[in-house]
Design a protein around this motif. Structure first.
Motif, PDB file in Angstrom:
ATOM      1  N   PRO A 173       0.840  -1.200   0.000  1.00  0.00           N
ATOM      2  CA  PRO A 173       0.000   0.000   0.000  1.00  0.00           C
ATOM      3  C   PRO A 173       0.874   1.249   0.000  1.00  0.00           C
ATOM      4  CG  PRO A 173      -0.117  -1.120   2.127  1.00  0.00           C
ATOM      5  CD  PRO A 173       0.737  -1.956   1.237  1.00  0.00           C
ATOM      6  N   TRP A 233      -1.742   1.649  -4.330  1.00  0.00           N
ATOM      7  CA  TRP A 233      -0.860   0.491  -4.200  1.00  0.00           C
ATOM      8  C   TRP A 233       0.266   0.640  -5.198  1.00  0.00           C
ATOM      9  CZ3 TRP A 233      -1.195  -3.919  -1.088  1.00  0.00           C
ATOM     10  CH2 TRP A 233      -2.317  -3.958  -0.249  1.00  0.00           C
ATOM     11  N   ARG A 288      -6.428  -0.562  -9.193  1.00  0.00           N
ATOM     12  CA  ARG A 288      -6.676  -0.594  -7.750  1.00  0.00           C
ATOM     13  C   ARG A 288      -8.131  -0.896  -7.423  1.00  0.00           C
ATOM     14  NH1 ARG A 288      -3.479   4.511  -7.711  1.00  0.00           N
ATOM     15  NH2 ARG A 288      -5.459   5.543  -7.299  1.00  0.00           N
TER      16      ARG A 288
END
Length: 80
Positions: A10, A15, A35
């Motif tokens: 993360p 991410w 994501r």
């Protein structure tokens, strides 16, 4: 493109795929679209915090992972 030895991690609200050796903090962000897909969670689960190989498309917004291989390389996980 194929990225070897990367770990999904993360990064704030997003991410990224970080270089497993940690040298220099090299990482590529995942695109906003990637994501929001269920494939992200398959990728995170397959990794389990360990390095994986990821095949995907790279553009100006980041990486769209399409498939991943577990560290042993025996199982390919489709992400789309």
């Amino acid at each position: 493109m194929t990225l070897t030895e990367v770990i999904p991690v993360p990064d704030g609200d997003g991410w990224q795929l970080a270089d497993a050796d940690g040298g220099g903090g090299a990482a590529l962000p995942l695109t906003p679209a990637a994501r929001s897909r269920p494939g992200l969670w398959r990728l995170v689960a397959a990794s389990g915090g360990r390095p994986v190989t990821v095949f995907g498309e790279c553009g100006h917004q980041g990486v769209v992972p399409l498939a991943a291989w577990e560290p042993e390389g025996a199982v390919m996980i489709p992400l789309v």
